[in-house]
Design an enzyme around this catalytic site. Structure first.
Site, PDB file in Angstrom:
ATOM      1  N   ARG A   1       0.815  -1.206   0.000  1.00  8.48           N
ATOM      2  CA  ARG A   1       0.000   0.000   0.000  1.00  8.48           C
ATOM      3  C   ARG A   1       0.852   1.261   0.000  1.00  8.48           C
ATOM      4  NH1 ARG A   1      -5.293  -0.642   1.821  1.00  8.48           N
ATOM      5  NH2 ARG A   1      -4.648  -2.193   3.330  1.00  8.48           N
ATOM      6  N   GLY A   2       1.907   1.242   0.808  1.00  8.26           N
ATOM      7  CA  GLY A   2       2.773   2.405   0.907  1.00  8.26           C
ATOM      8  C   GLY A   2       3.390   2.740  -0.432  1.00  8.26           C
TER       9      GLY A   2
END
Lengths: 561, 334
Positions: free
Chosen positions: B273-274
């Protein structure tokens, strides 16, 4: 007879609020029932807006309006109630110290909407920890805490209605000299006031006071008065002692304007705050400012911990319980099935020609509400023996163990509190919180040495446990000690008496039903700690030579089973 | 409702403003978390941004702000086909809100008075195509936060209760704010906000004076103040709209993708996600600045926003995570 300055200040604050209620947002009056409070409330009655009283248990329906179910059912058409937020005015919140984070957020929302609402908090907090949420206090311009004996017999007088009206009308035309804002900001910095709301509110106060005095431009006197009214309660340090590290802004705030102070005073004469002004505020600062700060932070942490889901009798989630009759509100959901079931048997009896077209006829008394049983949050009360005997041997290890447990508590969303006992007493280092950074900071600065007032430590733990219960948490005790008590509650060293005291209180804790674990930190496990554990009804862990990891693992295991 | 403070007139707080602008360009970024002290203008900024954005076109009377009549959900029984303009919605989610109020629930009023089963939309419906603002998100009950993040992720609000089975579009930018002093957010939740910003009170005296001056001018002479800042706000609005159009054409080279991965790996952030957020935020920034491709410069500018809150952090670590990210960015990107 000269009137006490405190009475005049209260009058001026009230008058300013009457002139600009929407801008100044309100007053906190911190006083228990007394002639002063009576005088204050009498003065409130003469405010232009009729005060409307609310209480910490107020429902959303009353605040924001909504469907009045009972009336709707009775009339067969939707009936809406108007909420307090819809008509601007002066709200008076009684017993404001009981305000929860929920209500504070809603009231803040109303105040922030700038619809002209003002709020008076009648704070009856007995201890410094009982106080309205800081987020709410920060929004209100004035904070009054009358202590002056001379105030007892004073009545508070507000300016005549006509004068207030004139001032209100003149408000928009008040001029503000160029350097006034610089002065307010620089002063705020010198007193360690971080929130930018303070100088803004001070400026508006100065405007209101100027309008009251029928001046055209904000003068020195009005500024000075405004600052005296707004700043003292927000100050976090004495201006002269800015260097003291203990007075830095609260932990976690990444070092705001410490140097700003120096900058401000180092600049040209135009921005240099008037020394006289500084002294005037300093004189109004409470002498125990520093002690209060500590408590305020603790209270803040505690208030926060009660914010998220700590109610024991939940009604929104958890295990469902049978539905009960009651009045629906934002907090309580209707159970439609149960409601219909209770109405069903009466349908034929209730049917009349007028309501023949209605498929179901439901009376308010049929309404059933949903109930759930909520698992309450756990509070781990770490009670750490920091006495000489323990300190020499294992304090560092005990700290390490507590740190590891704190990390686990964080993962499980437990609340933690920290009590240390040494010398001749116990100290609550950290009120229940979820803020780990605070916990760690308190712990690492914990010094060791002195006697072992085990009884005092247990008393502190017991009080905290009781308090936590009251707030709907389930307290659990983690006691780290070698059990060698030598200071009794009386404070004079006496080993036998100390032991007796400790055992009595331990038994009391067991009766309270506080589960716990005792970690024996002695070099060689001794009978003394074991017997305390027995009295406590707690698990006993003797860890003759363990590192922090092992201690933590065993405690976790003991707590879990 | 009273006027919002002009976005361009907010003094300083550039990181917060940038993060908000990025989510306005690419609402898919997944929201912003603003953590900081009281009185730093967190909520002012959110409201200001929404006021700055162009009005949205919605079907008249549609409870979920649908853009076309065919998008209106059946249960709403919208008959009008008229399209009206509405300001971008900003919905406040108060602390202590109930699940019913958030997702919507059986319309008790109609159920009990008319015996009809119908749906009463909640806050999520109102926030569709706009902003959902949660002040003190760290104090919000966990199950509500879970629910919000779930809906924010899927863009659909599904209600299955009391015999209802309703779903409607709920695409909104989630903006949470809070004061870390009062409690922390679970790491799992932190991770689900796209960007995060830490705000603090300005420490510069002159800057603080400017804040007071503008606020005072806004309150006492609103009309003049608004006129004065209208042009500036207009510029930002235009830049955001242009950037939205450009977003698709802004290219990311393989080298940049590699950099994203390298950064995320070096920092040990969980999951992908990052990395994705980093790339999307960098793309939004590039589009905003009018650059045809994403550069390392864009990456390093948005890295603290996208990654600081995702570090697998030791809860007892006191070193600021923003510093850690900046240091790592310097290491990896040189």
């Amino acid at each position: 007879m000269t009137r006490p300055a405190a009475a005049t200040r209260m009058e001026r604050a009230l008058a300013a609020l009457a002139v600009d209620p929407g801008g100044l947002k309100g007053i906190v009056l911190r006083a228990r029932m007394s002639p002063v409070r009576h005088a204050f409330e009498t003065a409130l009655k003469h405010m232009p807006d009729t005060p409307r009283r609310i209480h910490p248990g107020i429902s959303d329906l009353q605040l924001f309006g909504g469907l009045n179910i009972a009336a709707s059912l009775a009339e067969g058409r939707p009936v809406r109630d108007k909420g307090l937020s819809e008509t601007p005015g002066l709200l008076v919140l009684t017993m404001a110290e009981r305000t929860g984070a929920d209500l504070a957020a809603r009231l803040s929302q109303i105040l922030d909407a700038d619809t002209g609402h003002a709020l008076v908090l009648l704070d009856e907090g007995a201890t410094a920890e009982e106080a309205p949420p800081l987020s709410l206090q920060d929004r209100l311009a004035f904070h009054i805490e009358p202590e002056d004996e001379a105030l007892r017999t004073q009545a508070l007088r507000l300016p005549a209605r006509a004068d207030l009206d004139t001032a209100r009308k003149g408000l928009a035309r008040i001029a503000v000299p160029e350097d006034a804002m610089g002065l307010l900001v620089a002063l705020a910095a010198r007193f360690g006031i971080d929130s930018l709301r303070a100088p803004l509110l001070a400026l508006r106060t100065a405007r209101a006071l100027t309008a009251l005095d029928r001046e055209k431009s904000v003068g020195e006197a009005a500024l000075m008065e405004a600052v005296e009214l707004v700043y003292p309660s927000r100050a976090t340090r004495f201006p002269a002692e800015a260097e003291d590290p203990a007075m830095d802004p609260p932990p976690d705030t990444p070092q705001p304007p410490d140097d700003a102070t120096d900058e401000g005073s180092g600049k040209g004469a135009g921005e240099l705050p008037d020394e006289i002004l500084v002294q005037a505020i300093a004189a109004l600062l409470p002498p125990d400012l520093l002690d209060r700060l500590k408590v305020a932070r603790a209270a803040q942490a505690r208030a926060a911990s009660s914010g998220a889901g700590s109610k024991r009798r939940g009604n929104r989630r958890g295990r469902p319980l049978p539905s009960r009759p009651g009045r629906p509100s934002q907090q309580a959901r209707i159970d439609p099935v149960a409601t219909l079931r209770s109405a069903a048997p009466w349908q034929r009896l209730r049917r009349t020609p007028q309501n023949a077209h209605r498929p179901v006829i439901i009376y308010p008394s049929d309404i059933r509400l949903r109930r759930f049983e909520d698992r309450s949050d756990r509070l781990l009360i770490f009670t750490v023996d920091a006495s000489g005997s323990s300190a020499v041997a294992r304090l560092a290890e005990a700290k390490g163990a507590v740190e590891l447990m704190l990390a686990q508590a964080y993962a499980r969303r437990d609340h933690v509190a920290l009590i240390a006992f040494r010398g001749d007493g116990a100290e609550l280092l950290l009120s229940p919180t979820r803020s780990l950074v605070q916990a760690k900071r308190q712990l690492s600065s914990l010094p060791g040495g002195g006697g072992t007032p085990l009884a005092a430590g247990l008393v502190a733990a017991s009080e905290l446990a009781q308090h936590a219960r009251g707030r709907g948490m389930s307290p659990t005790l983690v006691l780290l000690t070698d059990g060698r008590a030598n200071i009794p509650l009386s404070g004079t060293p006496d080993r036998a008496e100390a032991r007796q005291d400790a055992e009595t209180i331990a038994a009391g804790l067991a009766r309270q039903g506080v589960p716990g674990v005792l970690v024996d930190t002695a070099n060689r496990p001794a009978e003394s700690a074991r017997s305390i554990a027995a009295r406590l009804g707690a698990d006993y862990l003797a860890l003759p030579r363990a590192d922090a990891h092992k201690i933590s693992a065993s405690v976790t295991a003991a707590l879990e089973h | 409702m009273t006027l919002a403070f002009p976005f361009s007139a907010i003094v300083g707080q550039d990181t917060m403003k940038q993060a908000l602008i990025l989510t306005a360009i690419d609402p898919g970024l997944g929201g912003v978390l603003v953590f900081g002290d009281r009185g730093t203008g967190k909520s002012t900024a959110v409201r200001a941004l929404a006021a700055l954005l162009p009005p949205i076109e919605v079907v008249e009377g549609c409870p979920v702000n649908a853009a076309r009549p065919e998008d209106c959900p059946d249960w709403a029984e919208v008959r009008s086909k008229k399209i009206v303009k509405r300001p971008t919605p900003v919905v406040d989610l108060p602390l202590g809100v109930t699940e019913d109020r958030v997702t919507g629930a059986l319309d008790i009023e109609r159920a009990l008075t008319q015996g009809e089963k119908s749906f009463e939309p909640g806050l999520l419906a109102r926030a569709n195509r706009g902003y959902l603002y949660i002040d003190e998100v760290n104090l919000l009950e966990d199950h509500i936060v879970d629910l919000l993040l779930d809906v924010a992720q899927s863009g659909v609000n599904a209600v299955e209760r009391e015999g209802l089975s309703i779903r409607h579009a709920a695409r909104f930018v989630l903006v949470g704010s809070g004061n870390p002093e009062e409690g922390e957010l679970r790491p799992q939740l932190l991770d689900r906000f796209g960007l995060s910003v830490e705000v603090m009170s300005p420490t510069d005296i002159d800057e603080r004076i400017e804040v007071i001056r503008r606020r005072d001018a806004f309150e006492t002479d609103t009309d003049r103040f608004m006129t004065k800042w209208k042009r500036q706000d207009g510029k930002i609005r235009k830049a955001i709209l242009t950037a939205r159009d450009r977003l698709r054409d802004t290219e990311s080279s393989d080298a940049i993708l590699k950099d994203c991965a390298a950064l995320s790996l070096a920092l040990g952030t969980d999951g992908l996600r990052g990395e994705l957020t980093l790339l999307r935020a960098a793309r939004a920034l590039a589009a905003y600045e009018g650059a045809p491709t994403i550069t390392r410069d864009h990456l390093s500018k948005v890295a603290p926003l996208a990654l600081a809150h995702r570090l697998r952090r030791d809860p007892l670590d006191e070193a600021g995570s923003v510093t850690r990210v900046s240091r790592m960015v310097a290491d990896v990107l040189g």
